[in-house]
Motif scaffolding. Structure first.
Motif, PDB file in Angstrom:
ATOM      1  N   SER A 148      33.482  42.039  38.813  1.00  0.00           N
ATOM      2  CA  SER A 148      33.163  43.320  38.179  1.00  0.00           C
ATOM      3  C   SER A 148      32.269  44.149  39.084  1.00  0.00           C
ATOM      4  O   SER A 148      31.509  43.622  39.885  1.00  0.00           O
ATOM      5  CB  SER A 148      32.471  43.089  36.828  1.00  0.00           C
ATOM      6  N   ASP A 209      30.039  38.635  38.136  1.00  0.00           N
ATOM      7  CA  ASP A 209      29.641  39.886  37.502  1.00  0.00           C
ATOM      8  C   ASP A 209      28.484  40.558  38.222  1.00  0.00           C
ATOM      9  O   ASP A 209      27.457  39.930  38.487  1.00  0.00           O
ATOM     10  CB  ASP A 209      29.251  39.632  36.044  1.00  0.00           C
ATOM     11  N   ALA A 216      29.540  42.847  30.768  1.00  0.00           N
ATOM     12  CA  ALA A 216      29.444  41.427  31.091  1.00  0.00           C
ATOM     13  C   ALA A 216      29.744  40.574  29.870  1.00  0.00           C
ATOM     14  O   ALA A 216      30.429  39.546  29.965  1.00  0.00           O
ATOM     15  CB  ALA A 216      28.047  41.113  31.627  1.00  0.00           C
ATOM     16  N   TYR A 231      26.489  35.697  37.420  1.00  0.00           N
ATOM     17  CA  TYR A 231      26.039  37.076  37.337  1.00  0.00           C
ATOM     18  C   TYR A 231      24.764  37.285  38.157  1.00  0.00           C
ATOM     19  O   TYR A 231      23.942  36.392  38.305  1.00  0.00           O
ATOM     20  CB  TYR A 231      25.828  37.511  35.883  1.00  0.00           C
TER      21      TYR A 231
END
Length: 302
Positions: A148, A209, A216, A231
């Motif tokens: 992402s 992420d 998320a 993340y």
């Protein structure tokens, strides 16, 4: 030496440019680097503001900055890996300065052919992206990994790392960025701001992420049972998935991987856009622009 320091947490105006800061001491296993350039990263303004005080407490007054590209001007008595005159890059600390002391084990030689100013943009984002993929998602060849914020600096590095591992990469971007995302060389793209597109997304083996927040949380639900979610942002407390391994990444120095990224930059295999090159005196301005968001790295030149 010249440096930018903060004396208390707050806004960009807390960043003070000074010309008479003591040079850092050179220990037995450290090298002193005369800075060619450093760069600013989102974590810098979050630390400066106090928002990340729990994770990264400061001993004030403090010099911020994690990236350095420069020339070795002195080495400790036990250092054998480099010598004065070597051009190096590193993930370090207190880099908003004309001189930075770095443990010798953490520096790597700057490959010939890499612009020494633009090289300062590489360390933190490259290592964060790489470690999101290799350590957090543990991506393997053939697995499907979604990255992402793929057009951001860390996202680009994560995409590059995943592709090098042979993973099938899906890049997550805003709908208006889908055409631009094609240049990343991923296998597919999805609009993160399109709930219908996310609903149609097949489960993936892992997510790297870089966006955080509500996006998320939605992507966490797209990871297969037994998969991994890494993340480098902020994950909402309510975001839970008992069957998924969730890992937060704080980049750690890795000179071997950093050298590989620098070589890929030299060879045109990894592109890290630079939006601005500013003098160190304009660090406060750089922070203001950084907080507003936007593409490309900002490099600071002493």
């Amino acid at each position: 030496m010249k440096a930018v320091r903060i004396y208390h947490y707050g806004g960009p105006d807390t960043l003070t440019y000074e010309e008479d800061v003591p040079e850092p001491a050179v220990g037995p296993d450290t090298v002193l680097v005369e800075t060619t350039a450093t760069s600013v990263n989102p974590i810098d303004w979050k630390v400066r503001s106090g928002a990340r005080q729990k994770d990264f407490p400061l001993d004030l007054p403090a010099i911020l900055g994690r990236d350095v590209s420069g020339v070795v001007v002195a080495v400790g008595r036990d250092v054998r890996s480099c010598k004065p005159g070597d051009r190096v890059i590193a993930l370090a600390d207190a880099t908003y300065a004309t001189h930075v002391a770095v443990p010798s084990a953490l520096v790597t030689q700057l490959p010939d052919g890499v612009d020494p100013v633009d090289a300062a943009a590489i360390p933190l984002v490259a290592l964060t992206g790489d470690q999101l993929v290799r350590r957090a998602t543990r991506a393997e060849a053939g697995q499907t990994i979604l990255v992402s914020g793929a057009l951001g600096s860390v996202g680009r590095a994560a995409v590059h790392a995943a592709l090098k591992l042979g993973a099938k990469v899906i890049v997550g971007v805003r709908g208006r960025q889908l055409a631009e995302a094609e240049a990343l060389g991923a296998h597919a793209a999805v609009a993160l701001d399109d709930d219908d597109a996310l609903a149609q997304l097949e489960p993936v083996d892992g997510v790297a992420d870089t966006v955080g927040g509500a996006i998320a949380a939605k992507l966490l639900g797209k990871v297969k049972p037994g998969g991994r979610f890494g993340y480098a942002s902020v994950l909402p407390e309510e975001a839970k998935a008992p069957s998924v391994t969730i890992s937060r990444v704080f980049a750690e120095p890795d000179p071997v991987t950093l050298r590989a990224f620098a070589e890929d930059v030299r060879d045109g295999k990894f592109v890290l856009p630079i939006s601005q090159r500013l003098p160190l005196q304009e660090t406060a301005s750089a922070h203001e622009r950084l907080e507003k968001g936007g593409g490309g790295k900002i490099v600071l030149i002493p």
